[in-house]
Design a protein around this motif. Structure first.
Motif, PDB file in Angstrom:
ATOM      1  N   GLY C  23     -43.776 -53.151  -7.552  1.00 36.34           N
ATOM      2  CA  GLY C  23     -43.591 -51.445  -7.770  1.00 36.34           C
ATOM      3  C   GLY C  23     -42.214 -51.022  -8.490  1.00 36.34           C
ATOM      4  O   GLY C  23     -42.236 -50.277  -9.255  1.00 36.34           O
ATOM      5  N   SER C  24     -41.278 -51.603  -8.030  1.00 34.40           N
ATOM      6  CA  SER C  24     -39.877 -51.275  -8.845  1.00 34.40           C
ATOM      7  C   SER C  24     -39.865 -51.768 -10.180  1.00 34.40           C
ATOM      8  O   SER C  24     -39.506 -50.907 -10.952  1.00 34.40           O
ATOM      9  N   ALA C  25     -40.303 -52.967 -10.543  1.00 35.19           N
ATOM     10  CA  ALA C  25     -40.383 -53.707 -11.823  1.00 35.19           C
ATOM     11  C   ALA C  25     -41.317 -52.541 -12.738  1.00 35.19           C
ATOM     12  O   ALA C  25     -41.072 -52.426 -13.852  1.00 35.19           O
ATOM     13  N   THR C  26     -42.599 -52.087 -12.197  1.00 38.49           N
ATOM     14  CA  THR C  26     -43.394 -51.377 -13.071  1.00 38.49           C
ATOM     15  C   THR C  26     -42.536 -49.883 -12.842  1.00 38.49           C
ATOM     16  O   THR C  26     -42.803 -49.460 -14.231  1.00 38.49           O
ATOM     17  N   GLY C  27     -42.047 -49.426 -12.259  1.00 36.69           N
ATOM     18  CA  GLY C  27     -41.381 -48.175 -12.332  1.00 36.69           C
ATOM     19  C   GLY C  27     -40.298 -48.086 -13.267  1.00 36.69           C
ATOM     20  O   GLY C  27     -40.347 -47.173 -14.460  1.00 36.69           O
ATOM     21  N   LEU C  28     -39.177 -49.177 -13.258  1.00 35.76           N
ATOM     22  CA  LEU C  28     -38.339 -49.344 -14.296  1.00 35.76           C
ATOM     23  C   LEU C  28     -38.962 -49.484 -15.697  1.00 35.76           C
ATOM     24  O   LEU C  28     -38.619 -48.896 -16.695  1.00 35.76           O
ATOM     25  N   ALA C  29     -40.441 -50.398 -15.771  1.00 42.51           N
ATOM     26  CA  ALA C  29     -40.927 -50.429 -17.232  1.00 42.51           C
ATOM     27  C   ALA C  29     -41.261 -49.145 -17.614  1.00 42.51           C
ATOM     28  O   ALA C  29     -41.312 -48.778 -18.716  1.00 42.51           O
ATOM     29  N   LEU C  30     -41.909 -48.479 -16.715  1.00 44.82           N
ATOM     30  CA  LEU C  30     -42.642 -47.147 -17.110  1.00 44.82           C
ATOM     31  C   LEU C  30     -41.514 -46.150 -17.601  1.00 44.82           C
ATOM     32  O   LEU C  30     -41.648 -45.464 -18.580  1.00 44.82           O
ATOM     33  N   MET C  31     -40.255 -46.060 -16.777  1.00 42.95           N
ATOM     34  CA  MET C  31     -39.137 -45.310 -17.282  1.00 42.95           C
ATOM     35  C   MET C  31     -38.598 -45.498 -18.579  1.00 42.95           C
ATOM     36  O   MET C  31     -38.180 -44.554 -19.542  1.00 42.95           O
ATOM     37  N   ALA C  32     -38.553 -47.048 -18.884  1.00 45.17           N
ATOM     38  CA  ALA C  32     -37.861 -47.647 -20.051  1.00 45.17           C
ATOM     39  C   ALA C  32     -39.006 -47.099 -21.144  1.00 45.17           C
ATOM     40  O   ALA C  32     -38.469 -46.852 -22.342  1.00 45.17           O
ATOM     41  N   PHE C  33     -40.209 -47.127 -21.175  1.00 48.19           N
ATOM     42  CA  PHE C  33     -41.253 -46.778 -22.072  1.00 48.19           C
ATOM     43  C   PHE C  33     -41.796 -45.279 -22.137  1.00 48.19           C
ATOM     44  O   PHE C  33     -42.733 -45.060 -22.803  1.00 48.19           O
ATOM     45  N   SER C  34     -40.898 -44.469 -21.364  1.00 45.91           N
ATOM     46  CA  SER C  34     -41.381 -43.253 -21.204  1.00 45.91           C
ATOM     47  C   SER C  34     -41.619 -42.659 -22.331  1.00 45.91           C
ATOM     48  O   SER C  34     -42.915 -41.835 -22.580  1.00 45.91           O
ATOM     49  N   ASP C  35     -40.828 -42.907 -23.549  1.00 43.97           N
ATOM     50  CA  ASP C  35     -41.062 -42.028 -24.550  1.00 43.97           C
ATOM     51  C   ASP C  35     -42.254 -42.460 -25.594  1.00 43.97           C
ATOM     52  O   ASP C  35     -42.704 -41.759 -26.320  1.00 43.97           O
ATOM     53  N   THR C  36     -42.573 -43.693 -25.292  1.00 46.67           N
ATOM     54  CA  THR C  36     -43.996 -44.203 -25.987  1.00 46.67           C
ATOM     55  C   THR C  36     -45.298 -43.815 -25.309  1.00 46.67           C
ATOM     56  O   THR C  36     -46.308 -43.719 -25.724  1.00 46.67           O
ATOM     57  N   LEU C  37     -45.022 -43.429 -23.829  1.00 46.51           N
ATOM     58  CA  LEU C  37     -46.067 -43.084 -23.026  1.00 46.51           C
ATOM     59  C   LEU C  37     -46.906 -41.857 -23.348  1.00 46.51           C
ATOM     60  O   LEU C  37     -47.903 -41.477 -22.765  1.00 46.51           O
ATOM     61  N   VAL C  38     -46.003 -41.223 -23.857  1.00 46.58           N
ATOM     62  CA  VAL C  38     -46.448 -39.495 -24.313  1.00 46.58           C
ATOM     63  C   VAL C  38     -47.535 -39.653 -25.163  1.00 46.58           C
ATOM     64  O   VAL C  38     -47.210 -40.277 -26.065  1.00 46.58           O
TER      65      VAL C  38
END
Lengths: 49, 248, 171
Positions: C23-38
């Motif tokens: 969960g924490s690894a996924t959370g960190l990855a999602l935060m790091a890639f937040s700009d490309t996930l929009v």
């Protein structure tokens, strides 16, 4: 009705998927119950499910 | 977990008892499921008003939303079975996980297909790679992976273990699906029905939707229960045949 | 720790630890890639971080009221409109057929490139609708009573118009 083909396709898909799973589950239960009745040595002792 | 609660969990593992109880419960799932689903769909299609903006295309919601709810809800059920299977080695949970997989996958596919059929006339595209659509596609692949993995071993026990691990790993996707529309810009709109506020949907549309959600959910439960009954009987048949073969 | 004394307890601990780590690894990855996930950027984002010229991107926002000009060029429909997010607005030009739901005050997502003059040339326009569903009569009644301000485009908060009992006939 506007966009009728899209609405009709969605409803048809839902009914087909639902019916397919219901019929498949029913047939599978019936087949297993018959098979079990034929070979189960305990069938007279235990009420069938 | 205390030994007592572990034992009470295993009470339901007795196949004879499961078949007796589930046989009594099944009609009370299947009949309301049929009535509510068909009634709710007819209500949504013929009685509920058309949307002020989307017209009749919005009626796809009466299938799309229940299917989406069961795609996620079914996966949660799969994950709970995986936990019972992995930690407590519960034999009924092993079979339940195997039987939930294909049903959940079908509802996810129905959610994706109806979403596509709704997206084309309204958005102007069958598919876009936004966070909501992509995360639901990942859910579909998780289901497919689970279906393949639990059947991939000659020894069923190893398949159950591997499937349970995959199912538990996939749980991280559920909050991503739920909150994708709030965390990132997506083409998909945010949730209409929320825990905190009033649903932004008129009551004349909300009631048929709730009836459909309830009907689909009972139908999901009924199909999984029936499949699980069949699976329990099939396992007993295999056991009996094996005993006969060894005895003779 | 008593949890680890039994095999069940150890397996439960493995699952809990694994889920926490995952969960924490996924959370960190999602935060790091937040700009490309929009899926799209808004005009305000584009003013803050101007994209490199020629790079194709998606621009999303509301179609500004009164900004739509429909035209024809070489027999093909051409539309010009402004997309706004309340912080900034960008001129968009699109040659092609707009989706049915395209209208002023509505959400829209356009794929295209930013031109040197700051306007946006779209190759594809998708309509984005909100999560509000109501019958036509209710929408009209809200607009007539003044609860629904046409200039904002957005429906009023659900709590102000939605009741949980069925509508009296006529609505």
């Amino acid at each position: 009705m506007t966009h009728l083909p899209y609405v009709a396709a969605s409803y048809a898909l839902a009914l087909v998927v639902g019916a397919a799973f219901a019929v498949d589950a029913w047939l599978r239960v019936r087949r297993a119950a018959r098979r079990l009745e034929a070979i189960d040595p305990r069938r007279n002792r235990e009420p069938r499910g | 977990m205390s030994p007592a609660s572990g034992r009470s969990l295993h009470r339901f593992a007795n196949p004879g008892r499961f078949l007796r109880i589930s046989g009594r419960v099944l009609p009370f799932l299947a009949v309301p499921a049929l009535v509510l689903t068909l009634g709710g769909l007819a209500w949504g299609l013929f009685v509920a008003p058309a949307d002020y903006q989307q017209g009749d295309a919005m009626r796809i919601i009466y299938i799309h939303v229940p299917a989406a709810w069961l795609a996620s809800g079914g996966y949660l059920g799969l994950a709970i079975c995986a936990l019972l299977s992995f930690v407590w080695r519960h034999p009924l949970a092993d079979l339940a996980a195997v039987e939930i997989g294909p049903v959940g996958a079908a509802f996810t596919a129905l959610c994706l297909a109806t979403g596509s059929l709704w997206g084309k006339p309204m958005w102007g595209a069958w598919w876009v790679w936004d966070a909501r659509l992509t995360s639901v596609l990942v859910l579909f692949f998780l289901y497919l992976g689970h279906i393949a993995l639990v059947r991939a071993f000659d020894e069923p026990e190893r398949g159950y273990r591997a499937g349970a691990i995959l199912a538990l790993i996939g749980v991280v996707n559920l909050p991503i699906i739920k909150f994708s529309v709030d965390w990132w810009n997506t083409l998909h709109q945010p949730s209409t029905i929320t825990v905190t506020g009033a649903p932004s949907m008129h009551v004349d549309m909300l009631w048929p939707l709730l009836v459909c959600v309830l009907g689909f959910s009972l139908g999901f439960a009924a199909v999984v229960t029936a499949r699980l009954r069949a699976a329990v009987m099939e396992r007993r048949i295999r056991g009996l045949l094996l005993a006969q073969a060894q005895g003779s | 720790m008593s949890l680890l004394r039994t095999r069940k307890g150890r397996r439960l601990a493995v699952v809990l630890l694994g889920l926490m780590g995952l969960g924490s690894a996924t959370g960190l990855a999602l935060m790091a890639f937040s700009d490309t996930l929009v899926f799209f950027v808004t005009p305000g984002d584009m003013v803050e971080n101007p994209p490199p010229a020629g790079r194709s991107l998606r621009l999303g926002g509301l179609v500004e009221n009164g900004s739509v000009v429909r035209d024809r060029r070489d027999g093909k429909p051409v539309a010009r409109f402004r997309v706004t997010d309340g912080r900034a607005a960008v001129d968009v030009e699109f040659a092609g057929i707009l989706p049915d739901l395209f209208r002023e005050g509505q959400g829209v997502v356009s794929l295209g490139t930013l031109r040197p003059d700051g306007s946006f040339l779209a190759s594809e326009v998708l309509a984005k609708h909100d999560e509000t569903y109501m019958p036509k009569e209710v929408a009209e009644a809200l607009k007539k009573s003044g609860q629904w301000k046409p200039e904002t485009g957005q429906a009023p908060p659900a709590g102000t118009w939605n009741t949980l009992s069925p509508r009296k006939s006529g609505g």
